[in-house]
Design a protein around this motif. Structure first.
Motif, PDB file in Angstrom:
ATOM      1  N   HIS A 272      32.241  35.084 -11.546  1.00 36.98           N
ATOM      2  CA  HIS A 272      31.857  36.281 -12.305  1.00 36.98           C
ATOM      3  C   HIS A 272      31.917  36.057 -13.808  1.00 36.98           C
ATOM      4  N   ARG A 273      33.111  35.796 -14.326  1.00 38.65           N
ATOM      5  CA  ARG A 273      33.289  35.682 -15.786  1.00 38.65           C
ATOM      6  C   ARG A 273      34.048  34.407 -16.180  1.00 38.65           C
ATOM      7  N   ALA A 274      34.072  33.412 -15.273  1.00 37.03           N
ATOM      8  CA  ALA A 274      34.679  32.099 -15.552  1.00 37.03           C
ATOM      9  C   ALA A 274      36.167  32.193 -15.854  1.00 37.03           C
ATOM     10  N   CYS A 275      36.836  33.128 -15.252  1.00 36.34           N
ATOM     11  CA  CYS A 275      38.283  33.239 -15.434  1.00 36.34           C
ATOM     12  C   CYS A 275      38.981  32.199 -14.550  1.00 36.34           C
ATOM     13  N   PRO A 276      40.036  31.532 -15.038  1.00 37.44           N
ATOM     14  CA  PRO A 276      40.790  30.588 -14.200  1.00 37.44           C
ATOM     15  C   PRO A 276      41.417  31.297 -13.000  1.00 37.44           C
ATOM     16  N   LEU A 277      41.117  30.838 -11.800  1.00 43.36           N
ATOM     17  CA  LEU A 277      41.629  31.494 -10.604  1.00 43.36           C
ATOM     18  C   LEU A 277      43.120  31.260 -10.406  1.00 43.36           C
ATOM     19  N   ASP A 278      43.665  30.182 -10.943  1.00 44.04           N
ATOM     20  CA  ASP A 278      45.097  29.917 -10.736  1.00 44.04           C
ATOM     21  C   ASP A 278      45.975  30.921 -11.474  1.00 44.04           C
ATOM     22  N   LEU A 279      45.362  31.771 -12.343  1.00 39.54           N
ATOM     23  CA  LEU A 279      46.131  32.834 -12.990  1.00 39.54           C
ATOM     24  C   LEU A 279      46.312  34.032 -12.056  1.00 39.54           C
ATOM     25  N   GLY A 280      45.600  34.021 -10.921  1.00 43.04           N
ATOM     26  CA  GLY A 280      45.690  35.130  -9.972  1.00 43.04           C
ATOM     27  C   GLY A 280      46.733  34.890  -8.900  1.00 43.04           C
ATOM     28  N   SER A 281      46.412  35.280  -7.666  1.00 41.70           N
ATOM     29  CA  SER A 281      47.382  35.193  -6.570  1.00 41.70           C
ATOM     30  C   SER A 281      46.653  34.861  -5.271  1.00 41.70           C
ATOM     31  N   VAL A 282      47.448  34.541  -4.222  1.00 42.14           N
ATOM     32  CA  VAL A 282      46.905  34.246  -2.894  1.00 42.14           C
ATOM     33  C   VAL A 282      47.369  35.351  -1.947  1.00 42.14           C
ATOM     34  N   ASN A 283      46.407  36.017  -1.310  1.00 42.93           N
ATOM     35  CA  ASN A 283      46.714  37.100  -0.389  1.00 42.93           C
ATOM     36  C   ASN A 283      45.911  36.918   0.893  1.00 42.93           C
ATOM     37  N   GLU A 284      46.609  36.859   2.012  1.00 41.83           N
ATOM     38  CA  GLU A 284      45.981  36.755   3.334  1.00 41.83           C
ATOM     39  C   GLU A 284      44.952  35.623   3.396  1.00 41.83           C
ATOM     40  N   GLY A 285      45.306  34.473   2.831  1.00 36.29           N
ATOM     41  CA  GLY A 285      44.437  33.308   2.909  1.00 36.29           C
ATOM     42  C   GLY A 285      43.277  33.311   1.944  1.00 36.29           C
ATOM     43  N   ARG A 286      43.251  34.223   0.948  1.00 35.36           N
ATOM     44  CA  ARG A 286      42.190  34.245  -0.057  1.00 35.36           C
ATOM     45  C   ARG A 286      42.828  34.235  -1.445  1.00 35.36           C
ATOM     46  N   ILE A 287      42.152  33.553  -2.362  1.00 37.54           N
ATOM     47  CA  ILE A 287      42.630  33.508  -3.738  1.00 37.54           C
ATOM     48  C   ILE A 287      41.923  34.602  -4.530  1.00 37.54           C
ATOM     49  N   THR A 288      42.722  35.357  -5.319  1.00 36.60           N
ATOM     50  CA  THR A 288      42.207  36.549  -5.996  1.00 36.60           C
ATOM     51  C   THR A 288      42.127  36.306  -7.505  1.00 36.60           C
ATOM     52  N   CYS A 289      40.963  36.571  -8.081  1.00 33.77           N
ATOM     53  CA  CYS A 289      40.789  36.449  -9.530  1.00 33.77           C
ATOM     54  C   CYS A 289      41.558  37.584 -10.217  1.00 33.77           C
TER      55      CYS A 289
END
Length: 550
Positions: A272-289
């Motif tokens: 979407h906006r090239a945000c680093p995904l590792d700044l998010g979290s992992v929930n139910e087997g999916r990584i969240t931006c």
């Protein structure tokens, strides 16, 4: 033979009146040296002329079997044999000179013995001492000459090995044909791309010394180097609700576990906006931006877009696999190979530590360092090599077609395993100490795995695994992992300051592989293997099993 066997070879027994030693040049078909012993005749005094002489042993003349004229051509192996014979002879002479000094030393002790002074006048003692000092001085001079001969012979051997090594460096196009080359003895073979019919001209002008051209600044990585399985993380560091960001070949990725608990590797950039995904979290087997809540599965598909209509969006994902406690990825464009190499320690070892470090050096320079053990007595003087003596000659012995072997005189086996792994087994008596001259002679061992992942042209992700075949209880001691981490970092810092200096010079145009010598063999082979990969040759050098892209 029975009379010879009855003669003791212990040095201090040689000065007893029952025996006398004499060495002289023997005359034979090829010439040689014979050592004789006089055996005491019970029926007559040993000083009389009717004693018997028997040969103790025979040392062949190390010279060539046929006269060598200036300008004559010798086979490379024959030339090396001549040098080895020289070393054997010089070593024998040095031992004889040392024995002479020991005999004279015993005589000095005898002269100075308090009991002896009771039976000899001061003048007699002075005369004896003067004579002994003169003999001792001559013996020391002779020993010095013998040591010089040994040193000269070792230099000749190193020169001969270098000449043969330079054959390997002279023609990059021959690297893919090493399987067709004739092999020397597997335990002492040299880097060579010529057959045993290659010749060395005696008395000819010394050829210009060759070097590898590894100069900078560091060039971008070849796409061919990406077509391998790379270990990027330890399984224990990847929990169900965590992620591990990594850099690999100048690109950013993030690893996390999906709903099936299997690891996946996706681009560390939200579509979407090239945000680093590792700044998010992992929930139910999916990584969240963390920017707008878009969620991605391990195959890169966006499965949730809060606050808007769902679109068909994907981000890049790499083939990802978990094996034997490590997570692997395939960053190249070719089809991944169906097998992944095993990196487990040998049977009987227990893993005690798994450490990950990010280092500000190019991964090739770090591999050069790890594949070189000759620097240890000079660099690691405050850690594992503290107290090590400096050998007169260090060699790495390996088969002609191999990327593995062992160090002489250290009890250490080592292997470079493509594309970026170094495995070593070290024989130790206790942590930090060497024991024996080979790993087979040692009762306990340390096994190490170093993985040098090429993050970028000036950064390496290092995975280090340490295993022991003794004291398994140490693994369960509190805070032991902190102790191992501290020790590993201390050792690495001793190397890092040197490698950083190399990188700085290389980026300014310096060649970091000038003047390769005999103990650089494994590092040279790694560089030649890597050069062949980057050039895209069909058959890689030094192994019949390693193929391009495997």
């Amino acid at each position: 033979m029975t009379t010879v066997a009855s003669l003791s070879l212990v040095p201090h027994l040689l000065i007893k009146p029952s025996f006398r030693c004499l060495s002289r040049k023997g005359v034979g078909r090829y010439g040689g040296i014979k050592v004789y012993a006089v055996l005491r005749d019970d029926s007559a005094d040993y000083l009389k002329d009717n004693h018997h002489w028997e040969a103790l042993f025979h040392v062949d003349d190390p010279g060539p079997r046929v006269p060598i004229e200036k300008g004559q051509y010798l086979e490379a192996k024959q030339a090396l044999d001549v040098v080895r014979f020289d070393i054997q002879y010089c070593d024998w002479r040095a031992r004889q000179d040392l024995l002479t000094i020991m005999v004279l030393h015993n005589k000095v002790v005898e002269v100075l013995n308090p009991l002896a002074r009771d039976f000899k006048s001061v003048g007699t003692l002075r005369k004896d001492l003067d004579g002994l000092q003169e003999e001792l001085a001559k013996a020391h001079n002779q020993l010095y000459l013998s040591e010089s001969r040994v040193s000269s012979a070792l230099d000749k051997l190193a020169q001969m090995e270098t000449v043969v090594n330079e054959r390997l460096l002279s023609d990059g196009s021959a690297f893919a044909n090493t399987a067709d080359c004739a092999s020397l003895d597997p335990s002492t073979s040299l880097d060579t791309t010529t057959s045993t019919s290659s010749t060395v001209r005696v008395g000819a002008k010394k050829p210009k010394r060759r070097s590898l051209n590894i100069s900078g600044p560091v060039k971008p990585y070849s796409a061919n180097l990406k077509n391998f399985w790379y270990p990027v993380a330890f399984s224990g560091d990847l929990k169900d609700d965590t992620m591990v960001p990594i850099d690999c070949f100048e690109e950013q990725w993030v690893i996390f576990r999906g709903k099936d608990k299997r690891p996946g590797c996706v681009q560390n950039t939200c579509a979407h906006r090239a945000c680093p995904l590792d700044l998010g979290s992992v929930n139910e087997g999916r990584i969240t931006c963390p920017y707008h809540g878009w969620e991605y599965s391990t195959d890169g598909k966006c499965e949730k877009m809060p606050s808007t209509k769902m679109l068909n969006v994907r981000i890049r994902a790499l083939p990802c696999f978990e094996q034997e406690g490590m997570v692997w990825i395939w960053p190249g464009d070719d089809t991944p190979t169906p097998t992944i190499p095993s990196l487990l320690p040998p049977s009987g070892f227990t893993i005690h530590a798994e450490i990950v470090m990010e280092l500000p050096v190019e991964h090739g320079l770090l591999l050069d360092n790890l594949l070189d053990l000759a620097h240890a007595p000079f660099t690691h003087t405050s850690t594992f090599a503290k107290g090590w003596s400096v050998p007169s000659f260090v060699k790495f012995l390996t088969p002609t077609s191999g990327l593995q072997g062992y160090w002489d005189p250290y009890p250490i086996d080592m292997e470079f395993r493509p594309p970026c792994m170094v495995l070593s087994t070290i024989g130790i008596s206790k942590p930090g100490k060497l024991e024996g001259k080979s790993t087979q002679q040692c009762a306990t061992h340390l096994h190490q795995l170093h993985v040098c992942l090429p993050s970028s042209t000036n950064k390496t992700r290092l995975l280090y695994r340490m295993s022991l075949d003794f004291a398994p209880w140490m693994k369960h001691m509190p805070f032991m992992h902190l102790l191992w981490s501290h020790f590993a970092e201390k050792v690495l810092n001793e190397d890092l300051r040197l490698v950083l200096g190399q990188q700085d010079r290389m980026n300014n145009g310096a060649n970091v592989w000038n003047w390769p010598v005999s103990y650089d063999k494994l590092g040279i082979r790694y560089r030649l293997w890597r050069d062949a990969v980057e050039r895209g040759v069909d058959r890689l050098p030094f192994s019949n099993e390693i193929e391009s892209g495997s």
